[in-house]
Design an enzyme around this catalytic site. Structure first.
Site, mmCIF file in Angstrom:
data_model
loop_
_atom_site.group_PDB
_atom_site.id
_atom_site.type_symbol
_atom_site.label_atom_id
_atom_site.label_comp_id
_atom_site.label_asym_id
_atom_site.label_seq_id
_atom_site.Cartn_x
_atom_site.Cartn_y
_atom_site.Cartn_z
ATOM 1 N N SER A 94 -19.504 -5.129 18.686
ATOM 2 C CA SER A 94 -19.030 -3.973 17.941
ATOM 3 C C SER A 94 -20.202 -2.898 17.648
ATOM 4 C CB SER A 94 -18.378 -4.261 16.560
ATOM 5 O OG SER A 94 -18.317 -3.138 15.832
ATOM 6 N N HIS A 145 -17.123 -3.016 22.014
ATOM 7 C CA HIS A 145 -15.953 -2.995 21.134
ATOM 8 C C HIS A 145 -16.204 -1.616 20.172
ATOM 9 C CE1 HIS A 145 -12.690 -4.477 18.412
ATOM 10 N NE2 HIS A 145 -13.363 -4.145 17.496
ATOM 11 N N ASP A 189 -14.953 0.816 17.144
ATOM 12 C CA ASP A 189 -14.250 0.797 16.136
ATOM 13 C C ASP A 189 -13.942 2.180 15.369
ATOM 14 O OD1 ASP A 189 -13.564 -1.915 15.465
ATOM 15 O OD2 ASP A 189 -15.795 -2.393 15.256
ATOM 16 N N MET A 196 -12.215 4.466 13.001
ATOM 17 C CA MET A 196 -11.557 4.671 11.622
ATOM 18 C C MET A 196 -11.416 5.909 11.130
ATOM 19 S SD MET A 196 -14.118 1.513 9.876
ATOM 20 C CE MET A 196 -14.306 0.098 10.921
ATOM 21 N N HIS A 210 -10.771 -0.062 19.337
ATOM 22 C CA HIS A 210 -9.780 -0.488 18.444
ATOM 23 C C HIS A 210 -9.541 0.517 17.316
ATOM 24 C CE1 HIS A 210 -9.806 -3.713 14.576
ATOM 25 N NE2 HIS A 210 -8.614 -3.150 14.983
ATOM 26 N N MET A 261 -8.271 1.935 14.412
ATOM 27 C CA MET A 261 -7.948 1.842 12.840
ATOM 28 C C MET A 261 -7.447 3.206 12.145
ATOM 29 S SD MET A 261 -10.558 -1.295 11.856
ATOM 30 C CE MET A 261 -11.715 -0.544 13.375
ATOM 31 N N MET A 275 -7.109 -10.024 13.311
ATOM 32 C CA MET A 275 -8.524 -9.546 12.462
ATOM 33 C C MET A 275 -8.848 -10.768 11.449
ATOM 34 S SD MET A 275 -9.443 -6.474 12.908
ATOM 35 C CE MET A 275 -10.426 -6.157 11.646
ATOM 36 N N ASP A 330 -11.840 -10.508 15.462
ATOM 37 C CA ASP A 330 -12.570 -9.646 15.106
ATOM 38 C C ASP A 330 -12.969 -9.748 13.578
ATOM 39 O OD1 ASP A 330 -14.050 -7.344 14.801
ATOM 40 O OD2 ASP A 330 -12.179 -5.935 15.217
HETATM 41 C C1 DX5 Z 1 -13.766 -4.242 10.888
HETATM 42 C C2 DX5 Z 1 -14.133 -4.074 12.543
HETATM 43 C C3 DX5 Z 1 -15.022 -5.011 13.207
HETATM 44 C C4 DX5 Z 1 -16.260 -5.409 12.478
HETATM 45 C C5 DX5 Z 1 -17.219 -6.516 13.161
HETATM 46 O O1 DX5 Z 1 -13.126 -3.313 10.724
HETATM 47 O O2 DX5 Z 1 -13.098 -3.911 13.269
HETATM 48 O O3 DX5 Z 1 -14.839 -4.805 14.558
HETATM 49 O O4 DX5 Z 1 -17.059 -4.109 12.604
HETATM 50 O O5 DX5 Z 1 -18.371 -6.447 12.511
HETATM 51 P P1 DX5 Z 1 -18.891 -8.088 11.704
HETATM 52 O O6 DX5 Z 1 -18.889 -8.684 13.269
HETATM 53 O O7 DX5 Z 1 -20.141 -7.519 11.421
HETATM 54 O O8 DX5 Z 1 -17.863 -8.339 10.951
HETATM 55 ZN ZN ZN Z 2 -12.989 -4.239 15.570
#
Ligand code: DX5
Ligand code: ZN
Length: 222
Positions: free
Chosen positions: A7, A32, A34, A36, A65, A67, A136, A175
């Site tokens: 990620s 990956h 993320d 947000m 991903h 969010m 998750m 994740d």
């Molecule tokens: C959290 C994200 C993850 C996260 C993973 O909302 O979806 O992908 O950043 O990071 P680590 O491996 O540091 O938990």
């Molecule tokens: Zn993620």
């Protein structure tokens, strides 16, 4: 097949292209991403333009991903940015089916994510439409959190549901909070895609990728 999906949330954004190239050269098959929105989760990360920029310099599977609230509004943007897999949260869609159908209509892999407090059962009606379920193992929003142990049985539950429906090909991604100490348990519970942010990008990223990948292979159920 087992896949490691670093990620980029924990990467250095001033050298993002290089950081990604490093983990891909070390053997990571997926990246990956993320996304947000500061509404579905209490944090803002990056959006489609950042993904489109790195897409130009990286050849790997782009695992996006989302969010964000009502992701159906932005799916087209992420398709254009170069996503290969788009995963949306069950909790963030007012019409889960329509959202998944739209991803499918783009010819991309379809993923559905569940947050730690959401039961695995909610996935059941959507399973035939899915290429991947994302379990998750931290509350979405931030990298660097600790793995929540009560999510482990959900990985097994989803694998069992998939087996019962003859979906041997379903990918299960986990994740949050994954590192050398628990990646083998995650694989043994039935996952085949492991996301790792801080455990990859803190320290020597190439070495971390090699170590995590070899642990995944050793830990895979025979
Ligand atoms: C959290 C994200 C993850 C996260 C993973 O909302 O979806 O992908 O950043 O990071 P680590 O491996 O540091 O938990
Ligand atoms: Zn993620």
């Amino acid at each position: 097949m087992y896949y490691l999906a670093p990620s980029i949330l924990s990467a250095d954004f001033s050298t993002l292209g290089n950081d990604i190239a490093t983990v891909v050269a070390a053997g990571a098959e997926m990246i990956h991403l993320d996304v947000m929105d500061g509404r579905f989760v209490p944090n803002i990360s990056f959006g489609a333009p950042v993904i489109a920029s790195v897409r130009k310099v990286v050849n790997a599977v782009f695992d996006v991903h989302l969010m964000i609230e009502e992701p159906i509004r932005y799916l087209e943007d992420f398709r254009k940015a170069g996503a290969d897999i788009i995963t949306v949260h069950y909790e963030s869609c007012s019409d889960v089916k329509a959202t998944l159908k739209k991803i499918e209509s783009f010819g991309l892999k379809v993923g559905l994510a569940i947050s730690p407090d959401t039961s695995a059962e909610v996935i059941r009606p959507y399973l035939p439409m899915l290429d991947m379920v994302l379990v998750m193992s931290v509350y979405p929003g931030f990298g660097g959190q600790s793995f929540i142990e009560h999510c482990m049985p959900k990985i097994r539950e989803v694998r069992k549901m998939a087996d019962e429906q003859g979906m041997d090909e379903l990918w299960i991604e986990v994740d949050g909070g994954i590192g050398a100490a628990n990646i083998q348990s995650v694989i043994q519970a039935g996952a085949n895609v492991c996301v790792a942010g801080s455990s990859v990008f803190r320290g020597n990223a190439a070495e971390n990728v090699r170590k995590l990948k070899s642990l995944m292979t050793e830990g895979s159920p025979k």
